[in-house]
Write a protein that holds these residues in place. Sequence first.
Motif, PDB file in Angstrom:
ATOM      1  N   GLU A  22      26.631  47.307  40.380  1.00  0.00           N
ATOM      2  CA  GLU A  22      27.136  48.047  41.545  1.00  0.00           C
ATOM      3  C   GLU A  22      28.163  49.076  41.092  1.00  0.00           C
ATOM      4  N   ALA A  23      28.265  50.158  41.856  1.00  0.00           N
ATOM      5  CA  ALA A  23      29.127  51.259  41.420  1.00  0.00           C
ATOM      6  C   ALA A  23      29.449  52.164  42.595  1.00  0.00           C
ATOM      7  N   ARG A  24      30.409  53.031  42.365  1.00  0.00           N
ATOM      8  CA  ARG A  24      30.711  54.098  43.321  1.00  0.00           C
ATOM      9  C   ARG A  24      30.869  55.397  42.553  1.00  0.00           C
ATOM     10  N   MET A  25      30.544  56.494  43.223  1.00  0.00           N
ATOM     11  CA  MET A  25      30.766  57.812  42.648  1.00  0.00           C
ATOM     12  C   MET A  25      31.234  58.733  43.765  1.00  0.00           C
ATOM     13  N   ASP A  26      32.303  59.477  43.494  1.00  0.00           N
ATOM     14  CA  ASP A  26      32.871  60.400  44.467  1.00  0.00           C
ATOM     15  C   ASP A  26      32.445  61.824  44.139  1.00  0.00           C
ATOM     16  N   PHE A  27      32.150  62.594  45.185  1.00  0.00           N
ATOM     17  CA  PHE A  27      31.677  63.964  45.014  1.00  0.00           C
ATOM     18  C   PHE A  27      32.478  64.930  45.886  1.00  0.00           C
ATOM     19  N   ASN A  28      32.650  66.143  45.359  1.00  0.00           N
ATOM     20  CA  ASN A  28      33.247  67.210  46.152  1.00  0.00           C
ATOM     21  C   ASN A  28      32.143  67.798  47.037  1.00  0.00           C
ATOM     22  N   LEU A  29      32.005  67.238  48.224  1.00  0.00           N
ATOM     23  CA  LEU A  29      30.895  67.583  49.117  1.00  0.00           C
ATOM     24  C   LEU A  29      31.438  67.758  50.540  1.00  0.00           C
ATOM     25  N   ARG A  44      15.525  49.747  40.963  1.00  0.00           N
ATOM     26  CA  ARG A  44      15.712  50.519  42.191  1.00  0.00           C
ATOM     27  C   ARG A  44      17.200  50.730  42.475  1.00  0.00           C
ATOM     28  N   VAL A  45      17.547  51.954  42.835  1.00  0.00           N
ATOM     29  CA  VAL A  45      18.924  52.284  43.205  1.00  0.00           C
ATOM     30  C   VAL A  45      19.036  52.257  44.732  1.00  0.00           C
ATOM     31  N   GLN A  46      19.870  51.381  45.234  1.00  0.00           N
ATOM     32  CA  GLN A  46      20.108  51.294  46.673  1.00  0.00           C
ATOM     33  C   GLN A  46      21.410  52.018  47.013  1.00  0.00           C
ATOM     34  N   VAL A  47      21.333  53.002  47.901  1.00  0.00           N
ATOM     35  CA  VAL A  47      22.549  53.662  48.389  1.00  0.00           C
ATOM     36  C   VAL A  47      23.084  52.803  49.530  1.00  0.00           C
ATOM     37  N   VAL A  48      24.149  52.076  49.251  1.00  0.00           N
ATOM     38  CA  VAL A  48      24.680  51.089  50.184  1.00  0.00           C
ATOM     39  C   VAL A  48      25.503  51.742  51.292  1.00  0.00           C
ATOM     40  N   LYS A  49      26.280  52.755  50.919  1.00  0.00           N
ATOM     41  CA  LYS A  49      27.204  53.336  51.895  1.00  0.00           C
ATOM     42  C   LYS A  49      27.641  54.707  51.436  1.00  0.00           C
ATOM     43  N   VAL A  50      27.865  55.613  52.378  1.00  0.00           N
ATOM     44  CA  VAL A  50      28.475  56.911  52.109  1.00  0.00           C
ATOM     45  C   VAL A  50      29.735  56.996  52.965  1.00  0.00           C
ATOM     46  N   GLU A  51      30.887  57.201  52.318  1.00  0.00           N
ATOM     47  CA  GLU A  51      32.174  57.204  53.005  1.00  0.00           C
ATOM     48  C   GLU A  51      32.871  58.541  52.831  1.00  0.00           C
ATOM     49  N   LYS A  79      39.002  65.520  53.210  1.00  0.00           N
ATOM     50  CA  LYS A  79      38.317  66.652  53.835  1.00  0.00           C
ATOM     51  C   LYS A  79      37.023  67.019  53.127  1.00  0.00           C
ATOM     52  N   ALA A  80      37.018  66.984  51.793  1.00  0.00           N
ATOM     53  CA  ALA A  80      35.841  67.434  51.052  1.00  0.00           C
ATOM     54  C   ALA A  80      35.261  66.359  50.135  1.00  0.00           C
ATOM     55  N   ASN A  81      35.835  65.160  50.149  1.00  0.00           N
ATOM     56  CA  ASN A  81      35.433  64.130  49.188  1.00  0.00           C
ATOM     57  C   ASN A  81      34.564  63.074  49.856  1.00  0.00           C
ATOM     58  N   ARG A  82      33.401  62.813  49.244  1.00  0.00           N
ATOM     59  CA  ARG A  82      32.491  61.801  49.770  1.00  0.00           C
ATOM     60  C   ARG A  82      32.246  60.744  48.696  1.00  0.00           C
ATOM     61  N   ARG A  83      32.364  59.478  49.091  1.00  0.00           N
ATOM     62  CA  ARG A  83      32.161  58.365  48.172  1.00  0.00           C
ATOM     63  C   ARG A  83      30.804  57.741  48.436  1.00  0.00           C
ATOM     64  N   VAL A  84      29.986  57.668  47.396  1.00  0.00           N
ATOM     65  CA  VAL A  84      28.656  57.065  47.481  1.00  0.00           C
ATOM     66  C   VAL A  84      28.681  55.732  46.739  1.00  0.00           C
ATOM     67  N   ARG A  85      28.396  54.654  47.463  1.00  0.00           N
ATOM     68  CA  ARG A  85      28.342  53.319  46.849  1.00  0.00           C
ATOM     69  C   ARG A  85      26.877  52.929  46.640  1.00  0.00           C
ATOM     70  N   VAL A  86      26.583  52.457  45.436  1.00  0.00           N
ATOM     71  CA  VAL A  86      25.201  52.108  45.106  1.00  0.00           C
ATOM     72  C   VAL A  86      25.125  50.702  44.522  1.00  0.00           C
ATOM     73  N   ARG A  87      23.926  50.142  44.598  1.00  0.00           N
ATOM     74  CA  ARG A  87      23.635  48.845  44.000  1.00  0.00           C
ATOM     75  C   ARG A  87      22.329  48.978  43.234  1.00  0.00           C
ATOM     76  N   ILE A  88      22.231  48.299  42.096  1.00  0.00           N
ATOM     77  CA  ILE A  88      21.016  48.327  41.282  1.00  0.00           C
ATOM     78  C   ILE A  88      20.226  47.057  41.532  1.00  0.00           C
ATOM     79  N   ALA A  89      18.969  47.238  41.886  1.00  0.00           N
ATOM     80  CA  ALA A  89      18.105  46.089  42.185  1.00  0.00           C
ATOM     81  C   ALA A  89      16.902  46.105  41.247  1.00  0.00           C
ATOM     82  N   ASP A  90      16.281  44.945  41.065  1.00  0.00           N
ATOM     83  CA  ASP A  90      15.078  44.846  40.239  1.00  0.00           C
ATOM     84  C   ASP A  90      13.862  45.357  41.001  1.00  0.00           C
TER      85      ASP A  90
END
Length: 245
Positions: free
Chosen positions: A134-141, A223-230, A234-245
């Motif tokens: 599981e992981a998170r990545m933040d983007f300037n979006l 498989r990459v599951q996008v669990v949540k987008v937070e 103002k411009a920052n979006r956090r994408v949380r993902v989970r890795i599944a078989d």
Amino acid sequence: MGVSEHGRTHRLDLSDPTLREWECTVLHSSPDEGIVLDRSAFYPGGGGQPPDHGTLLWQGTQTRIVGTRKGDDLYLLPAEGDPLPPAGTAVTGAVEDARRTMLMRTHSGLHVLCGVVFRDFGALVTGGNMEPGEARMDFNLPEVPPDFKVKLEELVNTEVTADRAVAVKVLPRAEALVLPDIIRTQSNLIPADEQEIRIVDIVGLDVQADGGTHVASTRQIGRVQVVKVESKGKANRRVRVRIAD
């Protein structure tokens, strides 16, 4: 300090991320500082990827390794109460396979995510972190398109199932920095004195400077599951993902 060396330790993890067991010699051993090996396949942590766990086997004794500390040398941290092999001892190192393999899958999955978001939405990374699976990545979006979460998961998994090769190479600094868009973070995190730069290339999708361990092809991610987008500003979006078989 070169890409394949950290102090007195030759790093086997970067040249062969599939290596799980090897022979080595203890160069330094201290209850306060930890253990320094001449050769090590333990990934020491960095770039959001946590350090490996594993064991050192020596003279019928086991020392569990539960972390690392970076300094002039690369220090392996033993589990509390475990015996320390003295300097000069020949030991067998072993990386915990399940943890490392899942971290490799997770890290490569984040590179696919990063490549898709950069290609299709033009956004750079502002931060990130991962644990096994599981992981998170933040983007300037600043603007999030309609159905972004569903669409993003579909786009990422299209690239995963495309079975793109994941190639790693080390280039001189001047040669690496002329490659377009190898810095996918909003801030350039490459140390100014680093003369060799390690490049991870998900062929046809994403090329960037990176020091972590990866699978050999995107299909190995699972498989990459996008669990949540937070929204994180103002411009920052956090994408949380989970890795599944």
